[in-house]
Design an enzyme around this catalytic site. Structure first.
Site, PDB file in Angstrom:
ATOM      1  N   LEU A  71      39.697  25.944  41.201  1.00 15.49           N
ATOM      2  CA  LEU A  71      40.607  26.944  41.752  1.00 15.49           C
ATOM      3  C   LEU A  71      39.933  28.305  41.869  1.00 15.49           C
ATOM      4  O   LEU A  71      40.291  29.117  42.717  1.00 15.49           O
ATOM      5  CB  LEU A  71      41.842  27.080  40.856  1.00 15.49           C
ATOM      6  CG  LEU A  71      42.712  25.823  40.737  1.00 15.49           C
ATOM      7  CD1 LEU A  71      43.722  25.959  39.611  1.00 15.49           C
ATOM      8  CD2 LEU A  71      43.426  25.552  42.060  1.00 15.49           C
ATOM      9  N   GLY A  72      38.964  28.547  41.022  1.00 12.58           N
ATOM     10  CA  GLY A  72      38.271  29.829  41.076  1.00 12.58           C
ATOM     11  C   GLY A  72      37.429  29.994  39.835  1.00 12.58           C
ATOM     12  O   GLY A  72      37.496  29.177  38.916  1.00 12.58           O
ATOM     13  N   ASP A  94      34.769  35.741  34.949  1.00 17.60           N
ATOM     14  CA  ASP A  94      33.604  36.174  34.196  1.00 17.60           C
ATOM     15  C   ASP A  94      33.284  35.231  33.030  1.00 17.60           C
ATOM     16  O   ASP A  94      32.123  35.063  32.669  1.00 17.60           O
ATOM     17  CB  ASP A  94      33.861  37.591  33.673  1.00 17.60           C
ATOM     18  CG  ASP A  94      32.666  38.120  32.919  1.00 17.60           C
ATOM     19  OD1 ASP A  94      31.539  37.928  33.413  1.00 17.60           O
ATOM     20  OD2 ASP A  94      32.850  38.696  31.839  1.00 17.60           O
ATOM     21  N   ILE A  95      34.321  34.645  32.452  1.00 13.90           N
ATOM     22  CA  ILE A  95      34.018  33.832  31.270  1.00 13.90           C
ATOM     23  C   ILE A  95      34.235  32.340  31.484  1.00 13.90           C
ATOM     24  O   ILE A  95      34.062  31.553  30.554  1.00 13.90           O
ATOM     25  CB  ILE A  95      34.809  34.314  30.017  1.00 13.90           C
ATOM     26  CG1 ILE A  95      36.321  34.262  30.236  1.00 13.90           C
ATOM     27  CG2 ILE A  95      34.379  35.709  29.617  1.00 13.90           C
ATOM     28  CD1 ILE A  95      37.121  34.518  28.966  1.00 13.90           C
ATOM     29  N   SER A 116      35.387  28.868  34.535  1.00 13.98           N
ATOM     30  CA  SER A 116      35.928  28.405  35.809  1.00 13.98           C
ATOM     31  C   SER A 116      37.289  27.772  35.572  1.00 13.98           C
ATOM     32  O   SER A 116      37.530  27.183  34.517  1.00 13.98           O
ATOM     33  CB  SER A 116      34.995  27.350  36.417  1.00 13.98           C
ATOM     34  OG  SER A 116      33.810  27.971  36.831  1.00 13.98           O
ATOM     35  N   ASP A 136      44.479  45.138  33.057  1.00  9.05           N
ATOM     36  CA  ASP A 136      43.783  44.666  34.257  1.00  9.05           C
ATOM     37  C   ASP A 136      44.750  44.317  35.381  1.00  9.05           C
ATOM     38  O   ASP A 136      44.529  43.363  36.130  1.00  9.05           O
ATOM     39  CB  ASP A 136      42.906  43.459  33.886  1.00  9.05           C
ATOM     40  CG  ASP A 136      41.788  43.233  34.922  1.00  9.05           C
ATOM     41  OD1 ASP A 136      41.496  44.173  35.686  1.00  9.05           O
ATOM     42  OD2 ASP A 136      41.226  42.128  34.958  1.00  9.05           O
TER      43      ASP A 136
HETATM   44  N1  LIG Z   1      47.194  29.268  36.089  1.00 10.11           N
HETATM   45  C1  LIG Z   1      46.531  29.291  37.232  1.00 10.11           C
HETATM   46  N2  LIG Z   1      47.004  28.636  38.305  1.00 10.11           N
HETATM   47  C2  LIG Z   1      46.330  28.668  39.480  1.00 10.11           C
HETATM   48  N3  LIG Z   1      45.169  29.319  39.665  1.00 10.11           N
HETATM   49  C3  LIG Z   1      44.648  29.978  38.629  1.00 10.11           C
HETATM   50  C4  LIG Z   1      45.293  30.001  37.362  1.00 10.11           C
HETATM   51  N4  LIG Z   1      44.554  30.755  36.525  1.00 10.11           N
HETATM   52  C5  LIG Z   1      43.506  31.177  37.235  1.00 10.11           C
HETATM   53  N5  LIG Z   1      43.546  30.713  38.495  1.00 10.11           N
HETATM   54  C6  LIG Z   1      42.556  30.954  39.557  1.00 10.11           C
HETATM   55  O1  LIG Z   1      41.278  30.879  38.994  1.00 10.11           O
HETATM   56  C7  LIG Z   1      40.542  32.074  39.258  1.00 10.11           C
HETATM   57  C8  LIG Z   1      39.721  32.422  38.014  1.00 10.11           C
HETATM   58  O2  LIG Z   1      40.602  32.885  37.040  1.00 10.11           O
HETATM   59  P1  LIG Z   1      40.155  33.655  35.740  1.00 10.11           P
HETATM   60  O3  LIG Z   1      41.381  34.143  35.059  1.00 10.11           O
HETATM   61  O4  LIG Z   1      39.238  32.822  34.967  1.00 10.11           O
HETATM   62  O5  LIG Z   1      39.246  34.797  36.272  1.00 10.11           O
HETATM   63  P2  LIG Z   1      39.416  36.059  37.190  1.00 10.11           P
HETATM   64  O6  LIG Z   1      40.784  36.624  37.086  1.00 10.11           O
HETATM   65  O7  LIG Z   1      39.008  35.726  38.586  1.00 10.11           O
HETATM   66  O8  LIG Z   1      38.296  36.986  36.613  1.00 10.11           O
HETATM   67  P3  LIG Z   1      37.903  37.503  35.169  1.00 10.11           P
HETATM   68  O9  LIG Z   1      38.122  36.491  34.119  1.00 10.11           O
HETATM   69  O10 LIG Z   1      36.489  37.831  35.359  1.00 10.11           O
HETATM   70  O11 LIG Z   1      38.748  38.700  34.951  1.00 10.11           O
HETATM   71  C9  LIG Z   1      41.569  33.118  39.613  1.00 10.11           C
HETATM   72  O12 LIG Z   1      41.073  33.988  40.559  1.00 10.11           O
HETATM   73  C10 LIG Z   1      42.725  32.316  40.162  1.00 10.11           C
HETATM   74  O13 LIG Z   1      42.580  32.221  41.566  1.00 10.11           O
END
Ligand SMILES: Nc1ncnc2c1ncn2[C@@H]1O[C@H](COP(=O)(O)OP(=O)(O)OP(=O)(O)O)[C@@H](O)[C@H]1O
Length: 498
Positions: free
Chosen positions: A116-117, A120-121, A123, A235
């Site tokens: 899904l994405g 920083d820490i 996937s 954030d």
């Molecule tokens: N519960 C979820 N349901 C659907 N997609 C999600 C969910 N959590 C995270 N994602 C997707 O996964 C991506 C990565 O999420 P994550 O919280 O790890 O990092 P981030 O918000 O992109 O960055 P960082 O951790 O660096 O602040 C997000 O951009 C989002 O699109």
């Protein structure tokens, strides 16, 4: 000292923490301002930051207590015993059924369908619980990478905050388990994408005021709940607001959050004799459309005299208004004692006190809330400069301006002005938190208690598991090979990280 000078010097963050902090946050006493970007890192201490969108202060490793190859079984960690809102959740039941059958939950119980994405820490993958027809978002973090980059404490903070949440607009953590190599968080899956992408699809790339009010109201409730738990989110931005299947929101990503101690208190309502008076920050008659930084010194106290007089005139006799005349006490749970010196956030959303390195507390969430509302309504943030350095300079030194042609209402602009007061002590929300902000006329008509029953501005297309499964079938899986290994046995081989 010029603004430019104070900006540069602010990056030398060597002070110790003041104020009440929990054990976890007290480990923030050692830090180096650090910028994260795909292109590498730069030292922010001398103001030499580059053009990334997100910065964090790396905290020292706490020697986190991550154990190997186990699901966290620590009592209430991931059970729904302490999550009354999840009592009838079929995903909990499905997970519980596996635990009863197999003892613990592990990676082998899931099929990873797509990435899904990545953050920083780790996937985040869409993961199906095998045989249960239930989907989750699984955040997979490489333990070696966390350790070598000193990110274990961030991961631990996020995990502990997630475990403590039970709110409709915040994610549910269903399980946490570890393999030899990975630490995995099993969370609720949000299928509607994020608010940033949704905004990009709107006419003019901004939301209508009604839609913005809806999203801002739900975010306000989520932040209120977090502050009650002593969590300062730090954030807020549309990218971190995910859209659920029903169109309501979920605030995600807690790895930059700060935990502190809070003592919720009941205080007397701010209503006058039970009659709510619109708490504008600036008297409407004095305001021109492209306003500059407000004279909003005491947001909750400045009530336009005209409105006050009208309110008094219209006030009903006691007998007509009944119990409304005795103002109900309100719960105020603002972690006003929290202080951090960390340099964290996303450039366009950073509060001035963070940039100046003065130490910050919960008021940073109300600043970001103001930037967030501005962006939803205008399609851009107010202080964006030609680069990150210019953006930070603008946040600290430039007055707030609205676009000349802004069709945004006075109430919305007034709320934004109150939130974007540069002095955190004078900022709307700094004293009584969300309670103060909810009374602003921009939110008139919002039924806070029943907001979950409000029809959202947009409901995503239904999510079809079959279509993803089809795309992931061996015949059509070129994309998959770049992501996680999704072999049909469900066991994984490699994850593609960062
Ligand atoms: N519960 C979820 N349901 C659907 N997609 C999600 C969910 N959590 C995270 N994602 C997707 O996964 C991506 C990565 O999420 P994550 O919280 O790890 O990092 P981030 O918000 O992109 O960055 P960082 O951790 O660096 O602040 C997000 O951009 C989002 O699109």
């Amino acid at each position: 000292m010029s603004t430019e000078e104070s900006l540069s010097s602010s990056f030398t963050v060597t002070n110790s923490l003041s104020g009440k902090l929990s054990d976890v946050t007290s480990s923030e006493t050692h830090y180096n301002a650090e910028k994260l970007s795909e292109s590498g890192s730069a030292n922010a201490q001398g103001g030499g930051y580059g053009e990334s969108s997100k910065i964090i202060a790396a905290r020292a490793s706490s020697g986190s207590s991550i154990s190997d190859s186990t699901e966290s079984t620590s009592s209430n960690f991931c059970s729904n015993n302490n999550k009354p809102h999840k009592a009838n959740d079929k995903s909990w039941d499905a997970i519980q059924a596996i635990r009863i059958r197999d003892g613990v939950l592990g990676l082998n119980h899931f099929r990873l369908l797509k990435r899904l994405g990545c953050g920083d820490i780790g996937s985040v993958y869409l993961a199906e619980l095998k045989g249960a027809n239930c989907c989750f978002a699984m955040k997979v973090m490489d333990k070696g990478s966390l350790a070598s980059r000193k990110k274990e404490l961030r991961a631990q903070t996020e995990r502990e905050i997630l475990a403590s949440l039970d709110h409709p607009f915040l994610p549910t953590l269903y399980s946490h388990f570890e393999t030899e190599k990975f630490s995995c968080l099993v969370m609720e899956y949000c299928m509607g994408g994020d608010l940033h992408s949704l905004r990009q699809r709107q006419p003019g790339k901004h939301f209508t005021e009604q839609a913005a009010r809806f999203y801002a109201s739900e975010i306000l409730l989520a932040l209120e709940y977090l502050h009650m738990l002593g969590v300062i989110y730090r954030d807020l931005k549309p990218e971190n607001v995910l859209i659920r299947e029903d169109g309501h929101i979920m605030l995600s990503d807690f790895d930059l959050s700060l935990r502190s101690i809070v003592s919720p208190t009941l205080v007397k309502s701010s209503t006058l004799d039970g009659q709510r008076v619109p708490a504008y920050c600036i008297q409407p008659l004095c305001v021109v459309s492209s306003c500059v930084q407000p004279a909003c010194t005491q947001p909750s106290c400045l009530i336009p005299s005209l409105i006050l007089q009208r309110s008094k005139k219209n006030r009903k006799p006691k007998s007509e208004t009944g119990y409304q005349l005795s103002p109900l006490p309100e719960l105020v749970a603002e972690p006003t004692g929290a202080r951090s010196m960390s340099f964290v956030g996303t450039h366009e959303y950073l509060a001035p006190e963070i940039i100046k390195g003065e130490g910050h507390g919960s008021a940073v969430d109300w600043w970001t809330f103001g930037i967030f509302l501005y962006e939803l309504l205008h399609g851009k943030t107010p202080y964006k400069g030609s680069g990150n350095r210019a953006t930070l300079y603008n946040v600290v030194g430039q007055p707030l301006k609205f676009p000349e042609t802004s069709g945004v209402s006075f109430a919305a602009r007034d709320l934004i002005r109150g939130l974007l007061v540069k002095d955190p002590l004078q900022r709307l929300g700094s004293k009584r938190g969300a309670t103060e902000i909810k009374h602003h006329p921009f939110f008139d008509g919002v039924n806070w208690a029943l907001i979950r029953s409000t029809v959202p501005p947009e409901v995503p297309q239904p999510f079809e598991l079959e279509s993803i499964e089809h795309r992931n079938s061996p015949a059509s899986s070129t994309e998959n090979s770049q992501n996680a290994d999704l072999n049909s046995s469900g066991s994984y081989l490699d994850f593609d990280f960062f």
